[in-house]
Scaffold this active site. Structure first.
Site, short mmCIF file in Angstrom:
data_model
loop_
_atom_site.label_atom_id
_atom_site.label_comp_id
_atom_site.label_asym_id
_atom_site.label_seq_id
_atom_site.Cartn_x
_atom_site.Cartn_y
_atom_site.Cartn_z
N HIS A 128 36.37 37.73 55.41
CA HIS A 128 37.45 38.48 55.31
C HIS A 128 38.18 38.45 53.77
CE1 HIS A 128 41.44 40.34 56.30
NE2 HIS A 128 41.86 39.25 55.32
N GLU A 129 38.05 37.12 53.43
CA GLU A 129 38.79 36.95 51.91
C GLU A 129 37.76 37.67 50.91
OE1 GLU A 129 41.77 36.10 51.39
OE2 GLU A 129 42.28 35.56 53.44
N HIS A 132 38.01 41.23 50.67
CA HIS A 132 39.20 42.07 49.79
C HIS A 132 38.67 42.10 48.31
CE1 HIS A 132 42.42 42.15 52.34
NE2 HIS A 132 42.55 40.71 52.75
N GLU A 192 43.98 45.53 55.29
CA GLU A 192 43.75 44.44 55.85
C GLU A 192 42.58 44.77 56.82
OE1 GLU A 192 44.26 41.18 56.23
OE2 GLU A 192 45.15 41.59 54.11
ZN ZN Z 1 43.36 39.74 54.16
#
Ligand code: ZN
Length: 270
Positions: A128-129, A132, A192
């Site tokens: 997830h990180e 980004h 997100e």
């Molecule tokens: Zn995030």
């Protein structure tokens, strides 16, 4: 005419100058003004600052865990982050937090490692990180900030002729913005969701079970209701809707996960 130039032409020009970035995983397109080389330099600079201010863990077990999962995710990412110089660092802190910076710099707090019960859960968070970063969300947000700033400068010009809106000022705003705001401000809900989907994809491609996203975020939400607010939640809104989305979409990535797991087994690297 002056109003037209500053209110219509310059913002339009900036949009063209920014160019369009296509997310290699989701296909979503958006304007990004910051060159990737600049992103990388800022990422490296920020990371060395964090390493100076936070306590770097020398625990061999925690470091091995984060490096193992991180390297598998990095392989899955491949050239989605061009010229990445991967670095995975564990910080000693009870904070339930992790972050990734442009250029392949990743930090995981030991508190988060306690919470992530399986490596699949850890892979979901790291995916997830890093998602980004692949998506260039920090620069995207900053580019949106420039558009807002340009309009603001224009407005001020029209009213009082107080501010100049020349390119140099805008670039200063841009570079100030990316370091000060780009990686700190909360992500939008759309960004997100996009990072969530990218995390599922990269984790699955690296041979980790994408369904771990549901258990991880359920536990994170429970921790949020505890006495100490996890730092990751201040920049990552987590709610029932997010968990519902993950529960609905994680099965889509299971075939990719099973294929990757089988390939790893065949290669003798389970
Ligand atoms: Zn995030």
């Amino acid at each position: 005419m002056k109003t037209f130039l500053r209110c219509v032409f310059i913002p339009a020009f900036l949009t063209v100058l920014a160019g369009c970035y296509t997310n290699p995983v989701t296909g979503r397109q958006y304007a990004v003004l910051v060159p990737q080389e600049t992103e990388r330099a800022l990422g490296e600079q920020s990371f060395s600052e964090v390493k100076k201010t936070e306590k770097v863990s020398s625990n061999p077990i925690l470091n091995a865990r984060v490096n193992t999962v991180g390297k598998r995710i990095a392989t899955a990412i491949g050239t989605d982050i061009p010229n990445a110089q991967w670095e995975f660092v564990v910080f000693e802190s009870k904070e339930l937090n992790a972050f990734a910076l442009p250029g392949g710099k990743v930090g995981v707090y030991s508190g988060l490692l306690d919470l992530a019960e399986s490596d699949s859960e850890l892979a979901i968070v790291m995916g997830h990180e890093i998602g980004h970063v692949v998506a260039r969300h920090g620069s995207k947000r900053m580019t949106e900030g420039i558009a807002t700033a340009a309009v603001g400068l224009v407005g001020a010009e029209v009213v009082s002729d107080k501010y100049g809106a020349d390119k140099k000022d805008l670039f200063l705003l841009a570079y100030g913005g990316v370091s000060a705001l780009g990686y700190v401000l909360p992500h939008s809900r759309d960004d997100e969701s996009e990072a969530d989907q990218m995390g599922l994809y990269y984790a699955a491609k690296a041979g980790y079970d994408p369904r771990a996203a549901v258990t991880f975020w359920e536990r994170m939400t429970a921790a949020k209701e505890g006495p100490k607010l996890p730092a990751i939640l201040s920049t990552h809104p987590s709610d029932a809707q997010r968990i519902a989305n993950l529960r609905a979409t994680a099965p889509n990535f299971v075939p990719l996960y099973e294929q990757a797991a089988k390939a790893r087994e065949a290669a003798g690297t389970p």
